[in-house]
Write a protein that holds these residues in place. Structure first.
Motif, mmCIF file in Angstrom:
data_model
loop_
_atom_site.group_PDB
_atom_site.id
_atom_site.type_symbol
_atom_site.label_atom_id
_atom_site.label_comp_id
_atom_site.label_asym_id
_atom_site.label_seq_id
_atom_site.Cartn_x
_atom_site.Cartn_y
_atom_site.Cartn_z
ATOM 1 N N GLU A 118 25.820 79.665 14.579
ATOM 2 C CA GLU A 118 26.859 79.398 15.565
ATOM 3 C C GLU A 118 28.243 79.698 15.005
ATOM 4 N N ARG A 119 28.418 79.526 13.713
ATOM 5 C CA ARG A 119 29.691 79.917 13.077
ATOM 6 C C ARG A 119 29.940 81.412 13.241
ATOM 7 N N ILE A 120 28.875 82.201 13.046
ATOM 8 C CA ILE A 120 29.010 83.648 13.181
ATOM 9 C C ILE A 120 29.355 84.019 14.616
ATOM 10 N N ARG A 153 13.541 84.216 9.721
ATOM 11 C CA ARG A 153 13.678 83.227 8.648
ATOM 12 C C ARG A 153 14.606 82.086 9.066
ATOM 13 N N TYR A 154 15.795 82.446 9.519
ATOM 14 C CA TYR A 154 16.810 81.443 9.842
ATOM 15 C C TYR A 154 16.305 80.453 10.888
ATOM 16 N N ALA A 200 6.758 75.248 33.329
ATOM 17 C CA ALA A 200 6.426 76.613 32.923
ATOM 18 C C ALA A 200 7.707 77.433 32.769
ATOM 19 N N ALA A 201 8.627 77.265 33.707
ATOM 20 C CA ALA A 201 9.917 77.973 33.605
ATOM 21 C C ALA A 201 10.676 77.522 32.361
ATOM 22 N N ASP A 202 10.607 76.227 32.041
ATOM 23 C CA ASP A 202 11.259 75.717 30.827
ATOM 24 C C ASP A 202 10.711 76.424 29.582
ATOM 25 N N ILE A 203 9.407 76.647 29.544
ATOM 26 C CA ILE A 203 8.782 77.314 28.395
ATOM 27 C C ILE A 203 9.251 78.762 28.307
ATOM 28 N N VAL A 204 9.319 79.445 29.443
ATOM 29 C CA VAL A 204 9.808 80.826 29.460
ATOM 30 C C VAL A 204 11.265 80.874 29.004
ATOM 31 N N LEU A 205 12.086 79.960 29.501
ATOM 32 C CA LEU A 205 13.497 79.930 29.104
ATOM 33 C C LEU A 205 13.650 79.648 27.614
ATOM 34 N N GLN A 206 12.865 78.710 27.086
ATOM 35 C CA GLN A 206 12.944 78.391 25.655
ATOM 36 C C GLN A 206 12.504 79.583 24.813
ATOM 37 N N THR A 207 11.454 80.260 25.267
ATOM 38 C CA THR A 207 10.978 81.450 24.559
ATOM 39 C C THR A 207 12.072 82.510 24.533
ATOM 40 N N SER A 208 12.706 82.721 25.657
ATOM 41 C CA SER A 208 13.779 83.717 25.753
ATOM 42 C C SER A 208 14.989 83.318 24.918
ATOM 43 N N TYR A 209 15.331 82.045 24.968
ATOM 44 C CA TYR A 209 16.464 81.495 24.220
ATOM 45 C C TYR A 209 16.290 81.773 22.724
ATOM 46 N N PHE A 210 15.082 81.495 22.222
ATOM 47 C CA PHE A 210 14.855 81.696 20.794
ATOM 48 C C PHE A 210 14.667 83.151 20.437
ATOM 49 N N ALA A 211 14.136 83.954 21.337
ATOM 50 C CA ALA A 211 14.030 85.390 21.067
ATOM 51 C C ALA A 211 15.425 85.969 20.841
ATOM 52 N N PHE A 212 16.385 85.529 21.654
ATOM 53 C CA PHE A 212 17.766 85.980 21.470
ATOM 54 C C PHE A 212 18.293 85.535 20.110
ATOM 55 N N MET A 213 18.123 84.249 19.795
ATOM 56 C CA MET A 213 18.654 83.734 18.527
ATOM 57 C C MET A 213 17.991 84.413 17.335
ATOM 58 N N ASN A 214 16.685 84.699 17.453
ATOM 59 C CA ASN A 214 15.999 85.407 16.369
ATOM 60 C C ASN A 214 16.649 86.753 16.118
ATOM 61 N N ARG A 215 16.873 87.506 17.169
ATOM 62 C CA ARG A 215 17.465 88.837 17.026
ATOM 63 C C ARG A 215 18.893 88.745 16.492
ATOM 64 N N PHE A 216 19.638 87.795 17.014
ATOM 65 C CA PHE A 216 21.025 87.630 16.593
ATOM 66 C C PHE A 216 21.095 87.285 15.107
ATOM 67 N N ASN A 217 20.357 86.261 14.704
ATOM 68 C CA ASN A 217 20.442 85.808 13.312
ATOM 69 C C ASN A 217 19.857 86.818 12.330
ATOM 70 N N PRO A 239 22.793 83.434 6.673
ATOM 71 C CA PRO A 239 22.233 82.654 5.563
ATOM 72 C C PRO A 239 21.816 81.263 6.047
ATOM 73 N N SER A 240 20.729 80.765 5.504
ATOM 74 C CA SER A 240 20.241 79.435 5.878
ATOM 75 C C SER A 240 21.001 78.347 5.148
ATOM 76 N N GLU A 241 21.113 77.220 5.807
ATOM 77 C CA GLU A 241 21.755 76.061 5.197
ATOM 78 C C GLU A 241 20.823 75.467 4.136
ATOM 79 N N ASP A 242 21.407 74.876 3.118
ATOM 80 C CA ASP A 242 20.638 74.311 2.010
ATOM 81 C C ASP A 242 19.612 73.277 2.477
ATOM 82 N N LEU A 243 19.985 72.431 3.438
ATOM 83 C CA LEU A 243 19.068 71.393 3.912
ATOM 84 C C LEU A 243 17.825 71.999 4.560
#
Length: 174
Positions: free
Chosen positions: A19-21, A64-65, A132-149, A155-159
């Motif tokens: 999110e900083r990026i 990874r992230y 079911a729509a929630d699952i599709v939205l979550q899948t799409s949400y994370f697919a975007f974040m995966n590509r972005f990151n 870089p991953s946080e130490d924790l």
């Protein structure tokens, strides 16, 4: 100001690096947070199932992230580390609801062109149309974040890294 507020409530790691990026394009983070705020209250399935969905997408994409973040979230939600370790190679440790969202999310991630009406009907029967729509939205949400990151080499946080090592006893391995 919103970034400061968001960072205070995010997994105890401050504002996540991903999110900083996003702050490099000042209007993007606010739109992203607004999207999450709009979806959050209307979700009809248990939040833990959304986390399993996120893990399925992130591991399928080899992000990874996001994988490290979702594992931290699952652990903080009370999922036993031994279950997380076993899940790496065996879905039998998952409940039928968990397996349902994981299998659907993986298929939608790996082969969206093969997801048909029957696939959607199965999750719809288990969780209702909104679920079911929630699952599709979550899948799409994370697919975007995966590509972005991945593209930004976030870089991953130490924790998050420490949590991964505690579960798997090693550094990152997809």
């Amino acid at each position: 100001k919103d970034a400061e507020k968001r960072g205070q409530s995010s997994m105890g790691i401050g504002l996540p690096h991903g999110e900083r990026i996003m702050l490099w394009s000042p209007d993007v983070p606010q739109a992203w947070w607004d999207y999450g705020r709009v979806l959050g209250p209307s979700v009809t399935i248990p939040r833990i199932l959304l986390r399993y969905t996120s893990l399925a997408v992130s591991t399928a994409n080899g992000c990874r992230y996001c994988t490290l973040h979702v594992l931290l979230g699952l652990r903080r939600a009370g999922v036993d580390p031994s279950k997380l370790l076993e899940m790496r190679t065996d879905d039998s440790v998952l409940s039928s609801d968990e397996r349902s969202v994981v299998n659907f999310a993986r298929k939608l991630t790996h082969h969206p062109e093969l997801v048909g009406g029957q696939d959607f009907r199965e999750v719809e029967e288990a969780f209702g149309s909104k679920g079911a729509a929630d699952i599709v939205l979550q899948t799409s949400y994370f697919a975007f974040m995966n590509r972005f990151n991945d593209a930004m080499r976030t870089p991953s946080e130490d924790l998050a890294l420490q949590n991964y090592r505690e579960i798997y006893g090693a550094d990152w391995h997809p």
